[in-house]
Every structure is written in C-alpha cells, then in structure tokens.
Design an enzyme around this catalytic site. Structure first.
Site: not given
Ligand SMILES: Cc1cc2nc3c(=O)[nH]c(=O)nc-3n(C[C@H](O)[C@H](O)[C@H](O)COP(=O)(O)OP(=O)(O)OC[C@H]3O[C@@H](n4cnc5c(N)ncnc54)[C@H](O)[C@@H]3O)c2cc1C
Length: 402
Positions: A129, A247
């Site tokens: 994703y 999930e």
């Molecule tokens: C250990 C681990 C395993 C994972 N495994 C998978 C996997 O198997 N497959 C997969 O597809 N993904 C996976 N992920 C990804 C995970 O779904 C994303 O990390 C998560 O959705 C957050 O997205 P980002 O990392 O791009 O952070 P961002 O979306 O860039 O967010 C950064 C920060 O800003 C905050 N933020 C963002 N938007 C807003 C808002 N509108 N209002 C307030 N705060 C906000 C967030 O809460 C966060 O603190 C994994 C992540 C981790 C850490």
C-alpha cells in the site's frame, strides 16, 4: 451488555489451552519467547501447518471458505490462550488481509488459485500500500499500471515502501494507479502480483531494533495479467478499505499486553533494587499498578465492543479508540520492562534471540533477552495500521459529526 463468559465459552477456553499445551513444539515456543516479535520463517510455517490441521488457522473466516466462523467472544478467548501459551504470531497478510478480500470480491479462478495455499500456509503474502509520500494520505499513491497493447496485461512501474516481510513473501497485493482523472480515490486498482515476476526488486530496510522486517519494493515494467486484478478497474479503493477494516480487528492487543504485564511483574520480582525486589519499590509498584488499571479499562472497552459486534452492531469509531489506547498501553509496558532490567537492556546480542551460537559473552539474565529490540520495534505500533494522529482525527470528526 453481558460480559461474563458462558459455560460453553469456558469449555472452549479449556479446549484451546489443552491444544496449545500439547501441540505447540517447545523449540518454537522458546523462539517465540526470546524474539517477542517474529520467529524464523520455517518455524512460522510449521506452526501454521499445525493450526491448519486442527482447523484453527482462520478464526474469522466463514466456514464455507475453510474458516472457524468463531464468535467475537471465542476469538477473544482464543487470543488470550494463544498469548498465554506464548505461541508465535502467524503472518497476518494472508489470513487477516487478502483472504477476506479474495473470498468476498475475487473471481472463482482467483479463489481456487489462492485460498488453499493461504489456509495451508504454503504461500506467504505482503501488503504493497504505502509509498514514499503516500502513507496517511494513501490515495495520493503514484505507482502506475498501464494496459499493454494486448490489453491482457498491466505494466507496473513505481515503488512501495515499509513493505513488511516482502523478503519472505511469494505474492504481494498492491494498490496501483490506473487513472489520473477525477478524484484520486477513483483511479486506483487492486492487483495480485507474483513476487518472482521479472522487474520486481526487494531492498531491505533495517529498523531501529537492528532487525530486517521492512523493505522497499521496486517495480520496473512488471507485467501483471489483468486476470490478477481484484474486482473492477479503478474501484481498488473500495477493496482496499474493506481490507483495512480486517487489518484493524484485534487492534487493541489486549491479550498480548496482559501477557507483557505478567512478564513485567515476574521480572520485577526477580530484579533487585537496593537489596529488595524491584516490585516492592513503592514508586515502581505504583507505575505497574497504573498501567495495569489502564489495561483493565482497555479490556473492558474491548469486551464492550465485542459484545456490540456479537449483537450485529458495527465496531464503528471504537476501533480508533482501541488502536490508540492499545498501542499506548503496549508502549508503556515496554518502557517499564526496560526500567525493570536497567542497563541490561543496552547490550545488543541478536544471536541470543534465536539461541544461535555466538562467541559474545552473554550480558544480563536470560529474561532480558530481546526486550530492547521489542521496545524499539514497537515504537512503530503508533504509526502502522493507521497512525494514532489519524485515529484522533477520526474520533474528532465523529464527535463533531463531520
Ligand atoms: C513497522 C512498520 C510496518 C509497516 N508495514 C507496512 C506494510 O506492510 N505495508 C504497507 O503498505 N505499509 C506499511 N507501513 C506503512 C504505514 O502504513 C505508514 O507508515 C503509515 O500509514 C504512516 O504513513 P507515513 O509513514 O507516510 O507517515 P506520514 O503520513 O507522512 O505521517 C507523518 C506524521 O504526520 C502525521 N500526520 C499525517 N497526516 C496527518 C493529519 N492529517 N493530521 C494529523 N497528523 C497527521 C502522522 O500521524 C505522522 O505522525 C508500515 C510502517 C511501519 C512503521
């Protein structure tokens, strides 16, 4: 709301407990205790097969697709006994995520091809994703899939990130952009992709605990048959959201945290502070009591939600509350576990996790093994599965009726 367990529930608990005591191989249990998070793939596969033979591999699936069709209360009991037995977690991407999408939206051919190997644990899946720049704002994803001249294949180009266990997976389910017109949610399709397809490359990301669970997945002209698309083109967002609902089941992690609380009390009873067991230190004792009370409140909220689900209601926004509180409690428990072993938390000895031969002199008692790795890795629990800030937005919108 009735939160007491019936005699049938108690009999079920006894059945699960006996099965775990008799069938969980000691070496797999030992690896699970030491590593906390993940055991080697061959152990996961062996344990998966044992559960499959018992018919217990898919607690939530309908019976007609090979599941147990347990009630939410049975699932809760099963989770508790599973954690009490310290059994390793199974790979969730097949059973919890793509399986329900397949039996709900898949074609007959897709079901026949994939469901048996998900159930018997032969084939491992991963979830494609997130992308760089598309995590919370998932619908902005850019990985592109274009039809080739025959119109029988998509050609996929782009990149996924944070793909857990992609290096162990045989297949990936991926969201791809098939249209740039209209709303961004309306141009996404859901593809099943064989990881051995030419042009697909997996690169490791080593996480802060020193482990390798995460990956980047690159697609360069990867050819994917149109027959591997779930449902209709450009309707992938609907299937993706359905999957996320699955999930987030069991997201509170109550059984796991209860097990951690027991372990914390055990260790604090063994470790000394000024010649006395740490658990007798009033300051530490009050911290343990405080997290214990939060966990009890979480368990009751979880049971209340289960009770509503049993009577046909949707968990609704409660799953956001459970996600936030569940991860906060888990992280607080991990921090207290760190405090309970003091500086023995510091040495990094990955070989000890799996009883590997190593010429390093072991530091600290056996019960300190793996605690720091677990603490560091689970810092991410408030990010994955939908970050806690995003869950707070959902709750705020529900309260304000937006
Ligand atoms: C250990 C681990 C395993 C994972 N495994 C998978 C996997 O198997 N497959 C997969 O597809 N993904 C996976 N992920 C990804 C995970 O779904 C994303 O990390 C998560 O959705 C957050 O997205 P980002 O990392 O791009 O952070 P961002 O979306 O860039 O967010 C950064 C920060 O800003 C905050 N933020 C963002 N938007 C807003 C808002 N509108 N209002 C307030 N705060 C906000 C967030 O809460 C966060 O603190 C994994 C992540 C981790 C850490």
């Amino acid at each position: 709301m009735d939160m007491t367990f019936s005699p049938e529930d108690e009999a079920f608990r006894e059945e699960v407990r006996t099965f775990m005591a008799e069938k969980l191989p000691p070496e797999i249990r030992e690896a699970s205790i030491r590593s906390h998070s993940y055991v080697p793939k061959e152990y996961t596969r062996r344990w998966h097969k044992i559960l499959f033979e018992q018919g217990w591999v898919a607690p939530s699936w309908p019976k007609e697709h090979g599941g147990c069709e347990w009630s939410p209360v049975q699932k809760h009991i099963y989770d508790e006994e599973y954690q009490n037995a310290q059994a390793p977690r199974l790979s969730s991407f097949g059973i919890t995520m793509i399986g329900p999408v397949l039996y709900t939206f898949g074609t007959e051919a897709q079901k026949q091809h994939h469901i048996p190997s998900i159930l018997n644990g032969e084939i491992f899946w991963c979830q494609g994703y997130s992308e760089p720049g598309s995590g919370s704002d998932l619908a902005s994803l850019q990985t592109r899939a274009m039809l080739d001249d025959s119109r029988e294949n998509y050609i996929v180009n782009g990149q996924k990130i944070w793909t857990s266990h992609a290096h162990h997976a045989d297949w990936i389910f991926a969201l791809v952009r098939t249209s740039t017109e209209g709303k961004k949610q309306e141009g996404i399709s859901f593809l099943l992709i064989d990881m051995s397809t030419p042009g697909l490359e997996v690169k490791p990301i080593i996480s802060i605990d020193g482990g390798h669970y995460l990956n980047e997945v690159y697609f360069t002209d990867v050819k994917v048959p149109v027959a591997n698309r779930i449902g209709e083109e450009n309707l992938g967002w609907t299937y993706a959201k359905y999957l996320l609902g699955h999930e987030r089941t069991g997201i509170a992690g109550v059984a796991k945290s209860k097990r951690k609380l027991e372990k914390l009390k055990e260790i604090a009873g063994l470790e000394q502070d000024s010649g006395e067991p740490l658990i007798d230190d009033p300051n530490f004792k009050s911290k343990v009591a405080s997290v214990g009370i939060k966990l009890q409140a979480l368990e009751i909220t979880n049971l209340r939600t289960l009770s509503a689900v049993s009577s046909g209601k949707s968990p609704g926004d409660a799953s956001s509350i459970l996600k936030i509180r569940g991860t906060e409690v888990e992280q607080e428990l991990n921090e207290l576990l760190m405090q309970s072993i003091g500086y023995y938390a510091h040495p990094y000895q990955p070989g000890r996790l799996f009883n590997q031969q190593s010429n390093m002199i072991p530091v600290g008692s056996d019960h300190s093994v793996g605690l720091m790795e677990e603490h560091l890795l689970r810092r991410a629990a408030s990010i994955y599965g939908g970050s806690n800030e995003i869950q707070k937005n959902i709750i705020a919108k529900a309260i304000m009726g937006l």
